[in-house]
Enzyme design. Sequence first.
Site, PDB file in Angstrom:
ATOM      1  N   LYS A  36       0.811  -1.228   0.000  1.00 41.53           N
ATOM      2  CA  LYS A  36       0.000   0.000   0.000  1.00 41.53           C
ATOM      3  C   LYS A  36       0.840   1.272   0.000  1.00 41.53           C
ATOM      4  O   LYS A  36       0.383   2.316  -0.460  1.00 41.53           O
ATOM      5  CB  LYS A  36      -0.943   0.006   1.198  1.00 41.53           C
ATOM      6  N   ARG A 134      -6.470  -0.066  18.035  1.00 41.20           N
ATOM      7  CA  ARG A 134      -7.048   0.026  16.704  1.00 41.20           C
ATOM      8  C   ARG A 134      -7.941  -1.204  16.558  1.00 41.20           C
ATOM      9  O   ARG A 134      -8.807  -1.434  17.387  1.00 41.20           O
ATOM     10  CB  ARG A 134      -5.952   0.142  15.630  1.00 41.20           C
TER      11      ARG A 134
END
Length: 362
Positions: A36, A134
């Site tokens: 990414k 997270r």
Amino acid sequence: MYPKLIINLKKLEDNLNACATITKDHGKCSLMIVTKGLCADKEMVKMVAENPNVDFIADSRVKNIAGFADTARANGKKTVLLRIPMHCEVAEVVKYVDLSFNSELSTIRLLNEEAAKVGKVHDILLMIDLGDLREGIFFQNQELIYEAVEEILKMENVNLYGIGVNLTCYGAIIPKNENLSQLVAIARDLEAKYGIKLEMVSGGNSSSIYLVDKGELPEGINNLRLGESFLLGNDTAYETKLPGTVSDGLILQAQIIELKEKPSLPIGEVGVDAFGEKPYYEDRGIMKRAIIGIGKQDTDLGSMTPCDPQVEIMGGSSDHIILDVTHCDREYKVGDIVEFELGYGGMLKTATSPYVEKDYIK
């Protein structure tokens, strides 16, 4: 055309191989390369897919994975979705992704249903939150972990491939032997309780690799996910350079569109800039100021380092970056190219911007 991102595939592959030596040879972990950071650039993905050290190719966007799934699978690599799937993309996940990270039973149920429709068994990694806050089931809530595993094991078209953790990205919690040992303990507990074998216990990303060299990666962690480590050569826990890697595999080039001597202080009442921030200016007298044709829409000024150490980034707007070239030995002129090394934020935005050309060194 400029601005341009120069991608040195040879240097990136050298970085990858250096990371593989640490991760696989020394750490005895499988290697998952994360694409990414360069927006799954096709040339980079091809290089990664053909590298025998790579076991998995991962991205956080299903659209990126759809673009490289055939290349990855043709080279014997499994595709991995790092970001927990949205309900709206479940069909694409089952089609293009071999292993997806999950923490919500409602999503896993949909994956099971979709996989049944197309006659597949979809692998999942159940995420555990060790305190970075997270994604993942919170590690202290043992009953929730048990409930999730028990339901998953009853599903016919979803396979519990393993468990994993993410650290550093949100809460900036550094991986240590102590917290990663908790992940291994959860894995061993689940295996004993349910009579199963977890193929993967994934111990994090580029912030975990430093533990290998220190000899502190817990036994039982058998996978690491590396993006920035191979793209920029960084251990992201302490921002140190990994042995055998370089940071200049990616170079941003931008062209000077204006070069003038002007005061260092703007004239008039100072309000806020185009991004709603109130800037601070230091009076340095008259400056030679160069403007380059790239801005905050395309890159992150805070993670750009001029290759000419005498150039200083003063600031910028959406489409312009202002440089101080007053004290440069080089006599810059309009049309000249200025080069920058990139940090993670600059790399991410530059690779994503449709206004930045890409060129390759192979």
